[in-house]
Motif scaffolding. Structure first.
Motif, PDB file in Angstrom:
ATOM      1  N   LEU A  12      33.072  13.846  -0.826  1.00 59.70           N
ATOM      2  CA  LEU A  12      34.771  13.925  -0.882  1.00 59.70           C
ATOM      3  C   LEU A  12      35.085  14.316  -2.270  1.00 59.70           C
ATOM      4  N   GLN A  13      34.706  13.818  -3.497  1.00 52.85           N
ATOM      5  CA  GLN A  13      35.087  14.123  -4.655  1.00 52.85           C
ATOM      6  C   GLN A  13      34.771  15.780  -4.891  1.00 52.85           C
ATOM      7  N   PHE A  14      33.525  16.236  -4.354  1.00 51.22           N
ATOM      8  CA  PHE A  14      33.447  17.480  -4.610  1.00 51.22           C
ATOM      9  C   PHE A  14      34.394  18.388  -3.766  1.00 51.22           C
ATOM     10  N   ALA A  17      37.860  18.387  -5.506  1.00 46.76           N
ATOM     11  CA  ALA A  17      38.051  19.388  -6.640  1.00 46.76           C
ATOM     12  C   ALA A  17      37.885  20.805  -6.037  1.00 46.76           C
ATOM     13  N   ALA A  18      37.273  21.043  -5.043  1.00 49.63           N
ATOM     14  CA  ALA A  18      37.332  22.510  -4.519  1.00 49.63           C
ATOM     15  C   ALA A  18      38.676  22.685  -4.104  1.00 49.63           C
ATOM     16  N   MET A  19      39.303  21.659  -3.307  1.00 50.19           N
ATOM     17  CA  MET A  19      40.619  22.091  -2.620  1.00 50.19           C
ATOM     18  C   MET A  19      41.682  22.034  -3.925  1.00 50.19           C
ATOM     19  N   LEU A  20      41.777  21.458  -4.705  1.00 48.64           N
ATOM     20  CA  LEU A  20      42.379  21.529  -6.023  1.00 48.64           C
ATOM     21  C   LEU A  20      42.502  22.691  -6.781  1.00 48.64           C
ATOM     22  N   MET A  21      41.022  23.249  -7.031  1.00 49.14           N
ATOM     23  CA  MET A  21      41.048  24.622  -7.386  1.00 49.14           C
ATOM     24  C   MET A  21      41.593  25.660  -6.595  1.00 49.14           C
ATOM     25  N   ILE A  22      41.471  25.611  -5.335  1.00 44.57           N
ATOM     26  CA  ILE A  22      42.257  26.619  -4.653  1.00 44.57           C
ATOM     27  C   ILE A  22      43.515  26.669  -4.673  1.00 44.57           C
ATOM     28  N   VAL A  43      50.780  33.543   1.954  1.00 41.02           N
ATOM     29  CA  VAL A  43      50.406  32.247   2.410  1.00 41.02           C
ATOM     30  C   VAL A  43      50.156  31.167   1.681  1.00 41.02           C
ATOM     31  N   SER A  44      50.298  31.392   0.106  1.00 41.74           N
ATOM     32  CA  SER A  44      50.237  30.303  -0.916  1.00 41.74           C
ATOM     33  C   SER A  44      50.768  29.017  -0.618  1.00 41.74           C
ATOM     34  N   GLU A  45      51.901  29.011  -0.183  1.00 44.90           N
ATOM     35  CA  GLU A  45      52.805  27.849   0.047  1.00 44.90           C
ATOM     36  C   GLU A  45      52.376  27.071   0.970  1.00 44.90           C
ATOM     37  N   GLU A  46      51.964  27.647   2.006  1.00 46.81           N
ATOM     38  CA  GLU A  46      51.639  27.015   3.350  1.00 46.81           C
ATOM     39  C   GLU A  46      50.297  26.344   3.166  1.00 46.81           C
ATOM     40  N   VAL A  47      49.478  27.066   2.658  1.00 49.34           N
ATOM     41  CA  VAL A  47      47.939  26.825   2.530  1.00 49.34           C
ATOM     42  C   VAL A  47      47.964  25.560   1.429  1.00 49.34           C
ATOM     43  N   SER A  48      48.771  25.768   0.535  1.00 56.08           N
ATOM     44  CA  SER A  48      48.853  24.703  -0.720  1.00 56.08           C
ATOM     45  C   SER A  48      49.229  23.423  -0.205  1.00 56.08           C
ATOM     46  N   ARG A  49      50.322  23.663   0.614  1.00 62.29           N
ATOM     47  CA  ARG A  49      50.816  22.186   1.403  1.00 62.29           C
ATOM     48  C   ARG A  49      50.095  21.415   2.023  1.00 62.29           C
ATOM     49  N   MET A  50      49.089  22.247   2.961  1.00 62.49           N
ATOM     50  CA  MET A  50      47.847  21.689   3.845  1.00 62.49           C
ATOM     51  C   MET A  50      46.766  21.056   2.976  1.00 62.49           C
ATOM     52  N   LEU A  51      46.510  21.615   2.007  1.00 63.43           N
ATOM     53  CA  LEU A  51      45.304  21.186   1.087  1.00 63.43           C
ATOM     54  C   LEU A  51      45.834  20.182   0.450  1.00 63.43           C
ATOM     55  N   PHE A  52      47.186  19.849   0.161  1.00 65.54           N
ATOM     56  CA  PHE A  52      47.687  18.857  -0.598  1.00 65.54           C
ATOM     57  C   PHE A  52      47.880  17.383   0.283  1.00 65.54           C
ATOM     58  N   ILE A  53      48.026  17.720   1.378  1.00 61.32           N
ATOM     59  CA  ILE A  53      47.997  16.605   2.330  1.00 61.32           C
ATOM     60  C   ILE A  53      46.475  16.226   2.612  1.00 61.32           C
ATOM     61  N   TRP A  54      45.677  17.056   2.744  1.00 60.85           N
ATOM     62  CA  TRP A  54      44.264  16.632   2.897  1.00 60.85           C
ATOM     63  C   TRP A  54      43.682  15.799   1.483  1.00 60.85           C
TER      64      TRP A  54
END
Length: 169
Positions: A12-14, A17-22, A43-54
């Motif tokens: 999960l930590q890895f 980290a990958a999601m934060l990098m993206i 797509v930057s804002e939408e993908v970033s919002r989804m990744l932030f939630i995850w």
């Protein structure tokens, strides 16, 4: 089981980290493109919002595993050994109830939003709510392991649940 949960936490930590990098690449790239070239990543804002939630929900799983969530240990420490154990068990049982509430609510929202497409990416909006399902299932597994440890371990091991460093038995 603890070995599995520790390996799961490292994965999960890895993943976080990958999601934060993206997220950083998408948002920074979008800023550079907007101010430097008068364009952007659509797509930057939408993908970033989804990744932030995850990232938030996956980080909550790690915090639960490492016992680094908010707590008021000074009240529990005032009790004797049996009282500390009882308080910790009651707290874990209550958290299991919260996991059930999160699971049932997230499952309902995921089912409702599966056919709904995100405006830009077209991705199912159910993925946003599936993060609650992932958290509640993993959290319940961690809490069940904690309950087993609390019920069967000597008091020295139980006191580690109150340790401010968050170390696991």
């Amino acid at each position: 089981m603890n070995r599995f949960l520790n390996a799961f936490g490292q994965c999960l930590q890895f993943l976080i980290a990958a999601m934060l990098m993206i997220m950083v690449v998408l948002v920074f790239g979008n800023v550079v493109l907007r101010y430097g070239f008068n364009s952007g990543i659509i797509v930057s804002e939408e993908v970033s919002r989804m990744l932030f939630i995850w990232v938030t929900f996956l980080g909550s799983i790690i915090a639960l595993r490492e016992n680094s969530h908010l707590g008021s240990n000074f009240v529990v420490r005032a009790f004797g050994p049996a009282g500390r154990r009882a308080c910790l068990i009651v707290g874990r049982v209550l958290m299991l109830g919260i996991c059930w509430l999160v699971f049932s609510g997230a499952l309902d929202q995921t089912r409702i939003n599966l056919p709904v497409a995100a405006p830009i990416t077209g991705m199912s909006m159910g993925w946003f709510y599936a993060s609650g399902i992932a958290f509640s299932v993993a959290g319940a597994l961690i809490l069940l392991c904690d309950l087993f440890t609390l019920a069967t371990s000597p008091m020295a091991t139980v006191d580690r649940f109150l340790d401010e460093t968050g170390e696991r038995a």
